[in-house]
Design an enzyme around this catalytic site. Structure first.
Site, mmCIF file in Angstrom:
data_model
loop_
_atom_site.group_PDB
_atom_site.id
_atom_site.type_symbol
_atom_site.label_atom_id
_atom_site.label_comp_id
_atom_site.label_asym_id
_atom_site.label_seq_id
_atom_site.Cartn_x
_atom_site.Cartn_y
_atom_site.Cartn_z
ATOM 1 N N PRO A 88 0.829 -1.212 0.000
ATOM 2 C CG PRO A 88 0.014 -1.019 2.172
ATOM 3 C CD PRO A 88 0.715 -1.965 1.251
ATOM 4 C CD GLU A 89 3.936 3.003 -2.424
ATOM 5 O OE1 GLU A 89 4.187 3.819 -1.516
ATOM 6 O OE2 GLU A 89 4.795 2.230 -2.884
#
Length: 279
Positions: A2-3
Site C-alpha cells: 500500500p502507498e
C-alpha cells in the site's frame, strides 16, 4: 504494497467502524509486531481504552484514544487492518486482535511480518517510529513550488529519486512518482537542479492532484473492503504509465520506456517527457 492513497483509503474505511468503541480484550500472537512497549504492556495499557479518531502521516496510521494515548501503525509491505464480526474466519497470519465492545474485532494480519505497532502514552515523546523524520504532506498548505525548489532544487540527482525522499515529501511511493512525472511532463532521469521554476510549479500542483485522484479511485465500502480482505486496490485501470513499459503512451502513442533509477523500476514516455541536458 500500500502507498499513500491506499493507506488513506484504509483510514477512511476503518475510522468510522471503530470510533467511540472500547477495547475489551487484546491478544498478540507474534510479540515482535509490537515494537513499543512490550506486548504484555501494550495489552495491559490498551484494555478498556476508547477509540477517538484515526489520522494518517505519510504511510503511518495513528489511532487517537480518548485518554490521549495513541497507537501508531505501519503496514509495511503486506500488513492489513480489518474490522470483522467475531465469527469471521481468522486468517493464518493474524497477529493482533482487539475485541471491541460492539461484538466486532479489529484484526491485524501480515504475511511477511514487517508491519509494526507502537503505543505512545499521553505526552510520551515519539523516539521510536521515525515518523518525525518525514517531510511535508503533499496536501499541506506549506507544500508549494517554493518548498520543492528549496529542498530539492540544488540536487544533482534524478528527480524520480528526489520525489521518493521521505525526508522531503511524505510519502509518494514508486508507483505514483511515475504517474506524477508523466502528468507533469518531466523525464524521471532529469537532475533536480535542471528543473525550471515552471516545472517546480507544475510538480507542486500535480503531486496533490494525482494523489487525490488515486485516493478517489481506490475508494471502497467497509463491506467491499472486508470481502476482499483489504487487498482490492483499484488503481490499476487508471495507471497511465506505471507497469506499462513497452506499451503505447495514452497521450501521444509513442512506446513507453522502462528503466531503473536508484534501484526502482520507472516507466516514462520519451516523447511526452523529453530529457534535457544534465548539469
Amino acid at each position: 504494497m500500500p502507498e499513500l492513497p491506499e493507506v488513506e483509503v484504509i483510514r477512511r474505511v476503518i475510522e468510522p467502524q471503530i470510533q467511540g468503541l472500547a477495547i475489551e480484550q487484546i491478544t498478540v500472537s507474534r510479540q515482535e509486531v509490537v515494537a513499543h512497549p512490550t506486548a504484555d504492556e501494550f495489552c495491559r495499557c490498551l484494555t478498556g481504552q476508547v477509540f477517538d479518531s484515526m489520522t494518517r502521516r505519510g504511510k503511518f496510521l495513528i489511532i487517537q484514544l480518548k485518554s490521549s494515548d495513541k497507537i501508531i501503525i505501519h503496514l509495511r509491505m503486506t500488513g492489513c487492518l480489518l474490522v470483522t464480526p467475531a465469527d469471521y474466519p481468522e486468517g493464518k497470519h493474524t497477529h493482533i486482535i482487539l475485541w471491541l465492545n460492539n461484538g466486532k474485532e479489529l484484526r491485524f494480519s501480515d504475511t511477511r511480518r514487517f508491519g509494526r505497532f507502537w503505543l505512545l502514552r499521553k505526552g510520551e515523546e515519539d523516539t521510536y517510529t521515525g515518523m518525525e523524520k518525514l517531510g511535508a504532506e503533499p496536501f499541506e498548505h506549506c507544500f508549494s513550488e517554493e518548498y520543492l525548489s528549496t529542498h530539492l532544487g540544488k540536487r544533482k540527482k534524478a528527480v524520480k529519486e528526489c520525489l521518493l525522499d521521505q525526508s522531503v515529501i511524505a510519502r509518494i511511493g514508486n508507483i505514483y512518482s511515475d504517474e506524477i512525472l508523466f502528468a507533469a511532463r518531466i523525464h524521471p532521469e532529469r537532475f533536480a537542479n535542471t528543473l525550471t521554476t515552471g516545472e517546480w510549479k507544475r510538480l507542486a500542483s500535480v503531486i496533490p492532484e494525482r494523489l487525490t485522484f488515486f485516493v478517489e479511485k481506490n475508494k471502497t465500502t467497509p463491506e467491499e473492503y472486508l470481502e476482499t480482505k483489504g487487498q482490492d486496490y483499484r488503481n490499476t485501470p487508471f495507471l497511465q504509465v506505471y507497469g506499462h513499459g513497452g506499451e503505447l503512451c495514452p497521450v501521444c502513442g509513442e512506446t513507453l520506456c522502462r528503466t531503473v533509477i536508484g534501484g526502482r523500476s520507472s516507466v516514462y514516455c520519451p516523447a511526452c517527457q523529453k530529457i534535457e541536458s544534465k548539469k
